[in-house]
Design a protein around this motif. Structure first.
Motif, short mmCIF file in Angstrom:
data_model
loop_
_atom_site.label_atom_id
_atom_site.label_comp_id
_atom_site.label_asym_id
_atom_site.label_seq_id
_atom_site.Cartn_x
_atom_site.Cartn_y
_atom_site.Cartn_z
N ASP A 47 27.58 -10.05 9.98
CA ASP A 47 26.35 -9.33 9.64
C ASP A 47 25.23 -9.92 10.50
O ASP A 47 24.86 -11.09 10.35
N HIS A 48 24.68 -9.10 11.39
CA HIS A 48 23.69 -9.60 12.34
C HIS A 48 22.37 -9.97 11.65
O HIS A 48 21.49 -10.58 12.28
N ARG A 49 22.24 -9.63 10.38
CA ARG A 49 21.03 -10.01 9.66
C ARG A 49 21.03 -11.49 9.30
O ARG A 49 19.97 -12.10 9.13
N VAL A 50 22.23 -12.08 9.13
CA VAL A 50 22.29 -13.47 8.67
C VAL A 50 22.29 -14.46 9.81
O VAL A 50 22.02 -15.65 9.60
N CYS A 51 22.63 -14.03 11.02
CA CYS A 51 22.68 -14.95 12.15
C CYS A 51 22.64 -14.18 13.46
O CYS A 51 22.81 -12.96 13.49
N ASP A 52 22.46 -14.90 14.54
CA ASP A 52 22.51 -14.31 15.88
C ASP A 52 23.87 -14.60 16.50
O ASP A 52 24.72 -15.30 15.92
N GLY A 53 24.05 -14.09 17.71
CA GLY A 53 25.33 -14.22 18.38
C GLY A 53 25.75 -15.65 18.65
O GLY A 53 26.94 -15.96 18.68
N GLY A 54 24.77 -16.54 18.84
CA GLY A 54 25.10 -17.94 19.10
C GLY A 54 25.83 -18.59 17.95
O GLY A 54 26.82 -19.33 18.15
N THR A 55 25.37 -18.33 16.72
CA THR A 55 26.04 -18.88 15.54
C THR A 55 27.43 -18.30 15.39
O THR A 55 28.40 -19.02 15.12
N ALA A 56 27.54 -16.97 15.53
CA ALA A 56 28.84 -16.32 15.41
C ALA A 56 29.81 -16.82 16.47
O ALA A 56 30.98 -17.10 16.19
N GLY A 57 29.32 -16.94 17.70
CA GLY A 57 30.17 -17.44 18.78
C GLY A 57 30.59 -18.88 18.55
O GLY A 57 31.74 -19.26 18.83
N GLY A 58 29.68 -19.71 18.02
CA GLY A 58 30.02 -21.09 17.72
C GLY A 58 31.08 -21.20 16.65
O GLY A 58 32.01 -22.02 16.75
N PHE A 59 30.98 -20.36 15.60
CA PHE A 59 31.99 -20.34 14.55
C PHE A 59 33.36 -19.98 15.12
O PHE A 59 34.36 -20.66 14.87
N LEU A 60 33.40 -18.89 15.89
CA LEU A 60 34.68 -18.42 16.41
C LEU A 60 35.28 -19.43 17.39
O LEU A 60 36.49 -19.65 17.41
N ARG A 61 34.43 -20.06 18.20
CA ARG A 61 34.93 -21.04 19.17
C ARG A 61 35.52 -22.26 18.45
O ARG A 61 36.56 -22.80 18.87
N TYR A 62 34.88 -22.66 17.35
CA TYR A 62 35.42 -23.79 16.59
C TYR A 62 36.77 -23.44 15.99
O TYR A 62 37.71 -24.25 16.00
N VAL A 63 36.89 -22.23 15.45
CA VAL A 63 38.18 -21.78 14.90
C VAL A 63 39.24 -21.78 15.99
O VAL A 63 40.36 -22.27 15.79
N ALA A 64 38.91 -21.25 17.16
CA ALA A 64 39.86 -21.21 18.27
C ALA A 64 40.25 -22.62 18.71
O ALA A 64 41.43 -22.89 19.02
N ASP A 65 39.28 -23.55 18.73
CA ASP A 65 39.59 -24.93 19.11
C ASP A 65 40.57 -25.56 18.12
O ASP A 65 41.48 -26.32 18.53
N CYS A 66 40.38 -25.28 16.84
CA CYS A 66 41.30 -25.82 15.83
C CYS A 66 42.70 -25.22 15.97
O CYS A 66 43.70 -25.89 15.71
N VAL A 67 42.77 -23.93 16.34
CA VAL A 67 44.05 -23.29 16.56
C VAL A 67 44.76 -23.90 17.76
O VAL A 67 45.98 -24.17 17.73
N GLU A 68 44.00 -24.14 18.82
CA GLU A 68 44.61 -24.68 20.04
C GLU A 68 44.90 -26.17 19.95
O GLU A 68 45.91 -26.64 20.50
N ARG A 69 44.02 -26.91 19.24
CA ARG A 69 44.19 -28.36 19.12
C ARG A 69 43.94 -28.75 17.66
O ARG A 69 42.81 -29.08 17.28
N PRO A 70 44.98 -28.67 16.82
CA PRO A 70 44.79 -28.97 15.39
C PRO A 70 44.18 -30.33 15.12
O PRO A 70 43.61 -30.54 14.04
N MET A 71 44.24 -31.28 16.06
CA MET A 71 43.63 -32.57 15.86
C MET A 71 42.11 -32.47 15.72
O MET A 71 41.47 -33.33 15.12
#
Length: 470
Positions: free
Chosen positions: A440-464
């Motif tokens: 929902d673009h009302r609660v955050c901007d693209g930077g926050t959303a991108g940061g969330f998704l990148r962190y999820v992807a990092d955990c998927v790629e490197r569970p450590m």
């Protein structure tokens, strides 16, 4: 002597205004005990059995299986022995009376809300003796007559429903609505063959006859004026006959309402990324090889989501437009999409942020099984703050999910498949997954959303990465 009492669809709570009849548990002519379940209904949130507060003989049922009824609409009528206790006369002892076979067994319990019947086991269904009227011969508007026949008996055990279908007698019609519909279109119901049990005439039969009359009249007029027009009408009629109309009700209706509201109210945006899930699969295999209960991949992904939400709490939120406020929520109640025979449902794992991977796996398995069995409680389908949607189980790579209103975000996970991938500077075959994130673009901007998704992807790629933050 007996008195005919009408039992209506009770208030099912949770703000529900109606329910769909899934399966009748009794037939006309059955002898029922107080608080015996008589019909299984499906609300927008769960499947429930509805107990009847009266004991006696069922004289009429209102509505075929698949019919949606509003709260307060008649469900059935019961011929109750005259002089029996009034409903609610002694609610506290209703259960004891039913269990002991006392006077309450012939009266009413007053426990008309789902789940508030007595705890005594339901009495065995008994059929009235041969010669009693069939279910098709007792329509809602014939209930009083059926009750009069029942009053000739000496008690509940001797109650009978008698009748006779003559050419000029009562018609096997499901409800007064069917009769009114037929009158409005000038149809003679005696000329129709019902598609219901024992030839019961239902609304669909009348509507089919109305369509046939309209098409027939138009086709005749077309032939007189122009053969080509008649041919066109015939083709149109043939196409219409093949159409199927599926009512939006029950679970499917609730999903439709929520998705439509989400599209109307939420200015959503989606970002996605491909991630190498090879190490994640290896980590899960190692956990399961260590002994103890097995953990699912969805549970591991759920744990990654809760860790990401701890870093980006603005995404665990909802928007209150009346007060023009973003409400950031302290607890993570994680919903996950589950496909069932009745449609898509979203069970909710309460306090997911406080659960381990093993605990998440056990709770997800329990809720999934309950969802498929149709036994989820309404509270288990509401109150989510964030949703995880594993559409990869359908064999697709990507999607742009619709946010589960009133939440603010949803993570989508595609299938994990071997693909060419550059790993440590060399081309290799790795297990790759596409992650999509709608917010929902009302609660955050693209930077926050991108940061969330990148962190999820990092955990998927490197569970450590996930382990370091625990």
């Amino acid at each position: 002597m007996a008195v005919v009492r009408e039992f209506t669809l009770p208030d099912l709570g949770e703000g529900l205004t109606g329910a769909e009849i899934v399966r009748w548990l009794v037939q006309v002519g059955d002898v029922v005990a107080i608080d015996q379940p008589v019909v299984e209904v499906e609300t927008a949130k769960a499947m429930v059995d509805v107990p009847c507060p009266y004991g006696g003989v069922v004289t009429a049922r209102f509505g075929e299986e698949g019919t949606e009824l509003p709260v307060g609409a008649p469900l059935l009528t019961v011929a109750v022995p005259e002089g029996a206790d009034e409903p609610g006369a002694d609610r506290g002892s209703a259960g004891a009376g039913a269990a002991s076979g006392g006077a309450a067994a012939d009266g009413g319990s007053g426990n008309v809300l789902v789940g508030y019947g007595t705890t005594a086991p339901a009495a065995r269904r008994r059929r009235v003796r041969p010669g009693a009227v069939s279910p098709a011969a007792v329509s809602p508007d014939a209930g009083a007559g059926a009750g009069a026949g029942a009053r000739a008996g000496a008690g509940a055990a001797a109650l009978q429903v008698t009748g006779d279908r003559r050419a000029d007698g009562p018609l096997p019609v499901i409800s007064p609505l069917v009769r009114r519909l037929a009158r409005e279109h000038g149809l003679d119901l005696r000329g129709l063959t019902g598609s219901g049990p024992d030839g019961l005439i239902m609304r669909a039969d009348v509507e089919r006859a109305v369509r046939g009359s309209a098409v027939g009249g138009a086709a005749v007029g077309g032939v007189a004026a122009d053969g080509a027009v008649a041919d066109g009408l015939a083709v149109t009629a043939a196409s219409a006959a093949r159409e199927e109309r599926v009512p939006l009700r029950g679970v499917r209706g609730l999903v439709a309402d929520k998705l439509a509201r989400s599209r109307r109210e939420i200015p959503d945006a989606t970002c996605w990324v491909d991630a190498d899930a090879t190490e994640l699969l290896a980590a899960r295999a190692a956990m399961n090889a260590a002994g103890g209960p097995k953990v699912s991949l969805l549970a591991v992904l759920a744990r990654i989501c809760t860790a990401a939400l701890a870093r980006y709490p603005e995404l665990n939120a909802t928007v209150d437009m009346e007060s023009r406020e973003i409400v950031r929520l302290a607890d993570v109640h994680l919903g996950f999409a589950a496909q069932t025979d009745r449609g898509l449902v979203v069970p909710v794992v309460r306090n997911a942020h406080a659960r381990s991977v093993e605990q998440l796996s056990a709770e997800i398995a329990r809720l999934t099984e309950a969802a498929r069995a149709g036994s989820l409680a309404p509270a288990e389908l509401t109150g989510g703050t964030f949703t995880l949607n594993n559409y990869g189980v359908f064999g697709v790579d990507g999607s742009t999910p619709i946010i589960n209103h009133p939440e603010a975000a949803m993570l989508g996970v595609g299938r994990i498949v071997p693909k060419p991938w550059v790993h440590e500077g060399e081309l290799a075959v790795r297990h790759v997954v596409q992650l999509s994130f709608t917010f929902d673009h009302r609660v955050c901007d693209g930077g926050t959303a991108g940061g969330f998704l990148r962190y999820v992807a990092d955990c998927v790629e490197r569970p450590m990465v996930l382990l370091r933050g625990l």
